[in-house]
Design a protein around this motif. Structure first.
Motif, mmCIF file in Angstrom:
data_model
loop_
_atom_site.group_PDB
_atom_site.id
_atom_site.type_symbol
_atom_site.label_atom_id
_atom_site.label_comp_id
_atom_site.label_asym_id
_atom_site.label_seq_id
_atom_site.Cartn_x
_atom_site.Cartn_y
_atom_site.Cartn_z
ATOM 1 N N VAL A 30 30.870 37.965 44.381
ATOM 2 C CA VAL A 30 31.600 38.096 45.637
ATOM 3 C C VAL A 30 33.074 38.335 45.324
ATOM 4 O O VAL A 30 33.708 37.532 44.630
ATOM 5 C CB VAL A 30 31.453 36.831 46.505
ATOM 6 N N TYR B 90 30.476 42.413 48.118
ATOM 7 C CA TYR B 90 29.612 41.676 47.193
ATOM 8 C C TYR B 90 28.588 42.636 46.625
ATOM 9 O O TYR B 90 28.378 43.740 47.147
ATOM 10 C CB TYR B 90 28.891 40.536 47.914
ATOM 11 N N SER C 29 30.813 42.998 53.722
ATOM 12 C CA SER C 29 30.106 42.166 54.698
ATOM 13 C C SER C 29 31.051 41.748 55.808
ATOM 14 O O SER C 29 32.166 41.278 55.535
ATOM 15 C CB SER C 29 29.533 40.923 54.023
ATOM 16 N N LEU D 47 32.118 37.881 55.481
ATOM 17 C CA LEU D 47 32.912 37.320 54.384
ATOM 18 C C LEU D 47 34.387 37.213 54.758
ATOM 19 O O LEU D 47 34.984 38.165 55.281
ATOM 20 C CB LEU D 47 32.775 38.182 53.129
ATOM 21 N N ASN E 56 34.471 30.848 51.399
ATOM 22 C CA ASN E 56 33.229 31.343 51.967
ATOM 23 C C ASN E 56 32.084 30.422 51.556
ATOM 24 O O ASN E 56 32.004 30.017 50.393
ATOM 25 C CB ASN E 56 32.919 32.757 51.467
ATOM 26 N N VAL F 17 28.408 30.282 50.663
ATOM 27 C CA VAL F 17 27.333 31.170 50.213
ATOM 28 C C VAL F 17 26.031 30.375 50.214
ATOM 29 O O VAL F 17 25.956 29.290 49.635
ATOM 30 C CB VAL F 17 27.623 31.706 48.802
ATOM 31 N N PHE G 127 26.100 34.453 54.414
ATOM 32 C CA PHE G 127 27.521 34.170 54.242
ATOM 33 C C PHE G 127 28.008 33.430 55.487
ATOM 34 O O PHE G 127 27.869 33.931 56.618
ATOM 35 C CB PHE G 127 28.327 35.453 54.064
ATOM 36 N N ASN G 128 28.570 32.253 55.274
ATOM 37 C CA ASN G 128 29.157 31.466 56.363
ATOM 38 C C ASN G 128 28.176 31.293 57.530
ATOM 39 O O ASN G 128 28.548 31.392 58.704
ATOM 40 C CB ASN G 128 30.463 32.121 56.835
ATOM 41 N N GLU H 139 22.789 37.938 55.765
ATOM 42 C CA GLU H 139 23.392 39.167 55.249
ATOM 43 C C GLU H 139 22.383 40.133 54.657
ATOM 44 O O GLU H 139 22.373 41.321 54.977
ATOM 45 C CB GLU H 139 24.457 38.821 54.191
#
Length: 389
Positions: free
Chosen positions: A153, A159, A178, A181, A188, A190, A203-204, A208
């Motif tokens: 990332v 990423y 993304s 991100l 972030n 992951v 992500f968050n 994704e």
């Protein structure tokens, strides 16, 4: 602590991808004038991921199934090997830091236990390093230096996913921006979900990407950093949690809604010739640095897939030559695999190791004896390529 060199196979074609040379007759050199297209737009390609937010991986304290947990409030010594002059792993103020000097090696540290099916969640933030070429790494299903998956990332919000299988490097997801991100050093979260041959990335809290690959069923996990030859890197991790994979335990995200991968169609020889006559990839002008054989192949495949036609990029290396070559394979309904040279729309019928690569029309010089043949799934104009499933 381990380290590995990320060597992209496609660099062979980025740095040295030979143009076609017009075949010479016994009397004179055949020349031709090929117009350069200035109006044909680049097609858009279908995405294999979706922008729809998947359910957030909500924690349910009642149904805990924690396999491993570390908030790095204390240094137990398991994540902090001795400094080696190139990398440094240390814990400070409740975070786990990884520093790496300028290098073409990526450094990472591994867990003591191996897992097959699991949900891994960790916070990652970028501290020092080029935003586009350096980043933090999460390793999973690590068997040995020759077999593992890795996520990198970068701080610019991109990423990519890569792997080693039996010592061979391959990219599984091209460098991709993304929307989920954070950038400019913001942390972030992951989340990786591995079950069977399915791997899902969040992500968050937002879904994704996912891929299926049965190459490595179980292994260790790890954290690390990817530097660049012209940039050092420092990243920090926190709130590392590994849970048992169980859709009912409160830690496992709900199954995401995944956009189906497009299924491109095989066509007849007549349909292929019609497509090639209407396609103008061959109108581009060759330039070693700006638009070489890989770029021709990438655009022809993109145009074919835009027309819902199945096509793959093919690369070859030649015996005793530093340069390789790239072209395109079409699976036809009536003539099997047809190899097309996108610089001239001519074909090859002798694409086998040990054969001299010569076009069927005799229009161009033979390029050399084929030493290796490789097919790729998807490539971009930075000439990153993914391996086929």
């Amino acid at each position: 602590m381990k380290r590995f060199a990320i060597i992209l196979v496609v660099l062979l074609f980025t740095l040295a991808c030979a143009p076609l040379e017009v075949a010479k007759s016994t009397m004179d050199v055949i020349t031709s004038s090929i117009p350069v297209s200035t109006s044909s737009p680049e097609p858009t390609t279908a995405s294999t991921s979706t922008s729809t937010a998947a359910p957030t991986a909500t924690l349910d304290a009642v149904k805990q199934s924690i396999l491993y947990k570390d908030d790095f409030s204390e240094d137990s010594g398991s994540w902090t090997p001795p400094d080696d002059g190139e990398s440094r792993f240390y814990i400070s103020d409740g975070e786990y830091f990884v520093q790496v000097v300028k290098s073409d090696y990526s450094f990472y540290n591994l867990s003591f236990a191996a897992y097959g099916n699991f949900v891994l969640s960790v916070d990652l933030r970028h501290i020092i390093g080029d935003d586009e070429t350096t980043g933090g790494m999460v390793i999973w299903r690590y068997k040995d230096n020759d077999n593992f998956y890795a996520l990198t990332v970068m701080d610019n919000g991109t990423y990519y996913i890569h792997r080693f299988v039996k010592g061979t490097y391959g990219m599984l997801k091209l460098p991709t921006a993304s929307p989920w991100l954070n950038t400019t050093g913001k942390p972030n979260t992951v989340t990786l979900v591995a079950h069977g041959d399915t791997n899902e990335l969040y992500f968050n809290g937002h879904y994704e990407y996912s891929f299926q690959d049965a190459s490595i069923p179980k292994g260790y996990f790890g954290m690390g950093a990817q530097p660049a030859l012209d940039s050092e890197v420092e990243v920090a991790f926190d709130n590392l949690n590994v849970y048992q994979y169980d859709p009912g335990n409160g830690f496992t995200p709900d199954n995401p809604e995944i956009t189906p991968t497009p299924e491109y169609q095989n066509i007849s020889w007549q349909q292929l010739t019609r497509f090639l006559s209407e396609d103008h990839t061959n109108w581009h002008e060759y330039h070693l640095e700006d638009y070489n054989c890989m770029d021709f192949a990438i655009d022809l495949v993109a145009n074919a897939r835009y027309a819902n036609i199945s096509a793959k990029i093919v690369t070859v290396q030649f015996v005793g030559q530093p340069t390789g070559h790239a072209f395109v394979a079409f699976e036809t309904l009536d003539r099997g695999t047809v190899f097309v040279e996108p610089q001239g729309d001519n074909t090859y019928s002798n694409v086998d190791i040990g054969n001299n690569l010569c076009d069927d029309w005799g229009e161009f010089e033979c390029m050399g004896t084929i030493e290796s043949v490789e097919y790729f799934g998807e490539c971009d104009h930075a000439q990153n390529c993914t391996v086929l499933p």
